[in-house]
Every structure is written in structure tokens, then in C-alpha cells.
Design a protein around this motif. Sequence first.
Motif, PDB file in Angstrom:
ATOM      1  N   GLU A  18     -35.700 -13.436  -8.090  1.00 34.65           N
ATOM      2  CA  GLU A  18     -35.204 -12.563  -9.127  1.00 34.65           C
ATOM      3  C   GLU A  18     -34.042 -13.039  -9.806  1.00 34.65           C
ATOM      4  N   ALA A  19     -32.913 -13.245  -9.401  1.00 36.79           N
ATOM      5  CA  ALA A  19     -31.297 -13.430 -10.373  1.00 36.79           C
ATOM      6  C   ALA A  19     -32.226 -14.184 -11.627  1.00 36.79           C
ATOM      7  N   VAL A  20     -32.950 -15.248 -11.068  1.00 35.54           N
ATOM      8  CA  VAL A  20     -33.672 -16.565 -12.343  1.00 35.54           C
ATOM      9  C   VAL A  20     -34.451 -15.397 -13.373  1.00 35.54           C
ATOM     10  N   HIS A  21     -35.549 -14.703 -12.457  1.00 36.09           N
ATOM     11  CA  HIS A  21     -36.234 -13.655 -13.350  1.00 36.09           C
ATOM     12  C   HIS A  21     -35.192 -13.306 -14.789  1.00 36.09           C
ATOM     13  N   LYS A  22     -34.275 -12.140 -13.641  1.00 41.19           N
ATOM     14  CA  LYS A  22     -33.389 -11.393 -14.690  1.00 41.19           C
ATOM     15  C   LYS A  22     -33.177 -12.239 -15.929  1.00 41.19           C
ATOM     16  N   LEU A  23     -32.342 -13.346 -15.533  1.00 40.71           N
ATOM     17  CA  LEU A  23     -32.070 -14.840 -16.468  1.00 40.71           C
ATOM     18  C   LEU A  23     -33.056 -14.685 -17.371  1.00 40.71           C
ATOM     19  N   ALA A  24     -33.799 -15.041 -16.924  1.00 39.90           N
ATOM     20  CA  ALA A  24     -35.016 -15.620 -17.792  1.00 39.90           C
ATOM     21  C   ALA A  24     -34.892 -14.727 -19.425  1.00 39.90           C
ATOM     22  N   MET A  25     -34.964 -13.533 -18.268  1.00 38.41           N
ATOM     23  CA  MET A  25     -36.252 -12.917 -19.999  1.00 38.41           C
ATOM     24  C   MET A  25     -34.638 -12.303 -20.590  1.00 38.41           C
ATOM     25  N   GLY A  26     -33.594 -12.312 -19.938  1.00 40.23           N
ATOM     26  CA  GLY A  26     -32.565 -11.754 -21.206  1.00 40.23           C
ATOM     27  C   GLY A  26     -32.793 -12.635 -22.168  1.00 40.23           C
ATOM     28  N   LEU A  27     -32.496 -14.200 -21.749  1.00 41.73           N
ATOM     29  CA  LEU A  27     -32.372 -15.314 -22.436  1.00 41.73           C
ATOM     30  C   LEU A  27     -33.391 -15.100 -23.674  1.00 41.73           C
ATOM     31  N   LEU A  28     -34.413 -14.488 -23.409  1.00 42.21           N
ATOM     32  CA  LEU A  28     -35.872 -14.636 -24.367  1.00 42.21           C
ATOM     33  C   LEU A  28     -35.390 -13.338 -25.198  1.00 42.21           C
ATOM     34  N   SER A  29     -34.920 -12.576 -24.749  1.00 47.76           N
ATOM     35  CA  SER A  29     -34.101 -11.219 -25.997  1.00 47.76           C
ATOM     36  C   SER A  29     -33.515 -11.831 -26.534  1.00 47.76           C
ATOM     37  N   THR A  30     -31.922 -12.233 -26.396  1.00 48.32           N
ATOM     38  CA  THR A  30     -31.379 -12.977 -27.278  1.00 48.32           C
ATOM     39  C   THR A  30     -30.696 -14.071 -27.406  1.00 48.32           C
ATOM     40  N   VAL A  31     -31.188 -15.210 -27.067  1.00 46.06           N
ATOM     41  CA  VAL A  31     -30.800 -16.681 -28.038  1.00 46.06           C
ATOM     42  C   VAL A  31     -31.926 -16.895 -29.218  1.00 46.06           C
ATOM     43  N   GLY A  32     -32.126 -17.473 -30.191  1.00 46.23           N
ATOM     44  CA  GLY A  32     -32.531 -17.467 -30.857  1.00 46.23           C
ATOM     45  C   GLY A  32     -32.473 -18.910 -30.830  1.00 46.23           C
ATOM     46  N   GLY A  33     -33.211 -19.150 -32.175  1.00 48.00           N
ATOM     47  CA  GLY A  33     -34.314 -20.519 -32.055  1.00 48.00           C
ATOM     48  C   GLY A  33     -34.927 -21.279 -31.200  1.00 48.00           C
ATOM     49  N   ALA A  34     -35.113 -22.251 -30.877  1.00 53.55           N
ATOM     50  CA  ALA A  34     -35.766 -22.991 -29.700  1.00 53.55           C
ATOM     51  C   ALA A  34     -35.140 -22.908 -28.624  1.00 53.55           C
ATOM     52  N   SER A  35     -34.136 -23.025 -27.995  1.00 54.13           N
ATOM     53  CA  SER A  35     -32.919 -22.740 -26.860  1.00 54.13           C
ATOM     54  C   SER A  35     -33.703 -21.775 -26.160  1.00 54.13           C
ATOM     55  N   GLY A  36     -33.823 -20.412 -27.077  1.00 55.84           N
ATOM     56  CA  GLY A  36     -34.216 -19.176 -25.559  1.00 55.84           C
ATOM     57  C   GLY A  36     -35.332 -19.317 -25.084  1.00 55.84           C
ATOM     58  N   PRO A  37     -36.232 -19.873 -25.655  1.00 56.93           N
ATOM     59  CA  PRO A  37     -37.822 -19.656 -25.510  1.00 56.93           C
ATOM     60  C   PRO A  37     -37.557 -20.796 -23.684  1.00 56.93           C
ATOM     61  N   LEU A  38     -36.837 -21.909 -24.705  1.00 60.49           N
ATOM     62  CA  LEU A  38     -36.854 -23.364 -23.418  1.00 60.49           C
ATOM     63  C   LEU A  38     -36.166 -22.770 -22.676  1.00 60.49           C
ATOM     64  N   TYR A  39     -34.682 -22.467 -22.716  1.00 55.28           N
ATOM     65  CA  TYR A  39     -33.894 -22.426 -21.232  1.00 55.28           C
ATOM     66  C   TYR A  39     -35.200 -21.124 -20.531  1.00 55.28           C
ATOM     67  N   ALA A  40     -35.231 -20.291 -21.078  1.00 51.53           N
ATOM     68  CA  ALA A  40     -36.298 -19.382 -20.385  1.00 51.53           C
ATOM     69  C   ALA A  40     -37.253 -19.672 -19.952  1.00 51.53           C
ATOM     70  N   THR A  41     -38.397 -20.385 -20.169  1.00 49.15           N
ATOM     71  CA  THR A  41     -39.162 -21.111 -19.612  1.00 49.15           C
ATOM     72  C   THR A  41     -38.480 -21.842 -18.356  1.00 49.15           C
ATOM     73  N   ALA A  42     -37.574 -22.518 -17.787  1.00 56.81           N
ATOM     74  CA  ALA A  42     -37.263 -23.269 -17.432  1.00 56.81           C
ATOM     75  C   ALA A  42     -36.913 -22.443 -15.823  1.00 56.81           C
ATOM     76  N   PHE A  43     -35.748 -21.506 -16.484  1.00 51.51           N
ATOM     77  CA  PHE A  43     -35.593 -20.477 -16.049  1.00 51.51           C
ATOM     78  C   PHE A  43     -36.756 -19.652 -14.574  1.00 51.51           C
ATOM     79  N   LEU A  44     -37.707 -19.308 -15.662  1.00 54.88           N
ATOM     80  CA  LEU A  44     -39.087 -18.372 -15.071  1.00 54.88           C
ATOM     81  C   LEU A  44     -39.727 -19.791 -14.301  1.00 54.88           C
ATOM     82  N   ARG A  45     -39.999 -20.865 -14.631  1.00 48.87           N
ATOM     83  CA  ARG A  45     -40.701 -21.764 -13.107  1.00 48.87           C
ATOM     84  C   ARG A  45     -39.808 -21.981 -12.568  1.00 48.87           C
ATOM     85  N   MET A  46     -38.802 -21.508 -12.462  1.00 45.16           N
ATOM     86  CA  MET A  46     -37.280 -21.418 -11.105  1.00 45.16           C
ATOM     87  C   MET A  46     -38.163 -20.657 -10.658  1.00 45.16           C
TER      88      MET A  46
END
Length: 213
Positions: free
Chosen positions: A59-87
Motif C-alpha cells: 500500500e505504501a509504494v502504491h500510494k507513492l506511485a500514484m503521487g509520482l504520476l500526478s506530480t513528476v513531469g517528463g519521463a521520470s514520473g512515469p518511470l519511477y511510478a511504474t517501478a513502484f507499481l510493480r513493487m
Amino acid sequence: MNVEQVKAWLHGYEQRLSEVQELLDELDNRIGDGDHGTNMLRGFQVACAQMTEAATPSEAVHKLAMGLLSTVGGASGPLYATAFLRMSQTWREMEEVSLKDLSDGLNAALAGIQQRGSANVGDKTMVDVWAPSVECILSDPTERGLLEASRVARQAALNTRQLVARRGRASYLGDRSVGTCDPGSVSSAILFECLAITLVEGMEAGPWTAQVL
């Protein structure tokens, strides 16, 4: 690793990002948009705040991923969000994550990053750090493996200085991208370092980031 340790890892990373924001922006200014540090710090500040009520590592890393998707621009947001969603998917329904579970989650994260970004080792991206670091933990899911993964991550980030970028905005520079460390690789190495700091007693952040400029 319980949920409090997951939160400690990611809050620790947020703090480290505040310390290296300008450094990451400077690297990105040389071969990208110039805002990697700013975007990462802003994203993790928002995303980490959303973990407060999380009751499990997943739950912690899922919430983190959702927050990253909505706030980090460029390629980094989706990439880091994908990483934590897979975790999160790998750790579903687990109250605690063993070091073997951690290695499985990181491996799933790496697969997600590569699928999302279509990058391989040698392309001068965060994959250059994630691939060898995850391999270390997969082959030795112990504290020793975590320490080695952190060491390998730091060296891999520094080694991107000699690579020609083949993905992202930096790829437009061609050979001119040589001579600058990839900012996403540096931020990824810090993530692995913070993981080791959280889980290995006596581990501290090293001065290696001073070498990236």
C-alpha cells in the motif's frame, strides 16, 4: 522490511533529494531539460506525504506511485511510478517483505522500467544503475547483497559519464552527451543507497555524489 521501514526508506530518499536537487538539475541542464532534481524532489515530497496512512509495504509504494504520476513531469514520473507499481503488485497482501521478496519486487520494477522506457544497459539511462544493482540483490538477498548493490549503483552512475545517450532528450546530443553523468542514473543510485542505509546497521551515505559533476 515492514511498512515503517518502507516509509523510512522513501522519506530518507526524499531528504537526500533535497540535498542533491541542485546537483541533479545541473546534470540535467547539461544534457536535458535542467529540472530533474526539482521535479524529483517535488514529486517525492507530495508522494511521501500520501503514504501516511498506508498499512502494508504494498500500500505504501502504491500510494507513492500514484503521487509520482500526478506530480513528476517528463519521463521520470512515469518511470519511477511504474517501478513502484510493480513493487506493489509483487508485494500484494504481504505484511512484511523479506529480502527475497524485496529482490523480487526490485526485479519486477526493473522489468517495468525497461518496458516503459524501452531502454537497455548502455543507453545512458537509469537502467544502467537498476540492472546491475538488482542483479546483486537477486544473487545475494542478504545485507551483504544490499551493500554490494549500493556500491555497484554508485559506480554505475559514475560510469554513465562515458556513455553516449540513446534514449530521451539527451540522445539528441549524440556524442556530445559524453562527459556528463546521466541524472536519472544518479538519482537511482541514491535510491539504492538509501535502501541500504535503511536496512543495514551502520551504513551511511557516502561522498560519491561530489564526483558526478
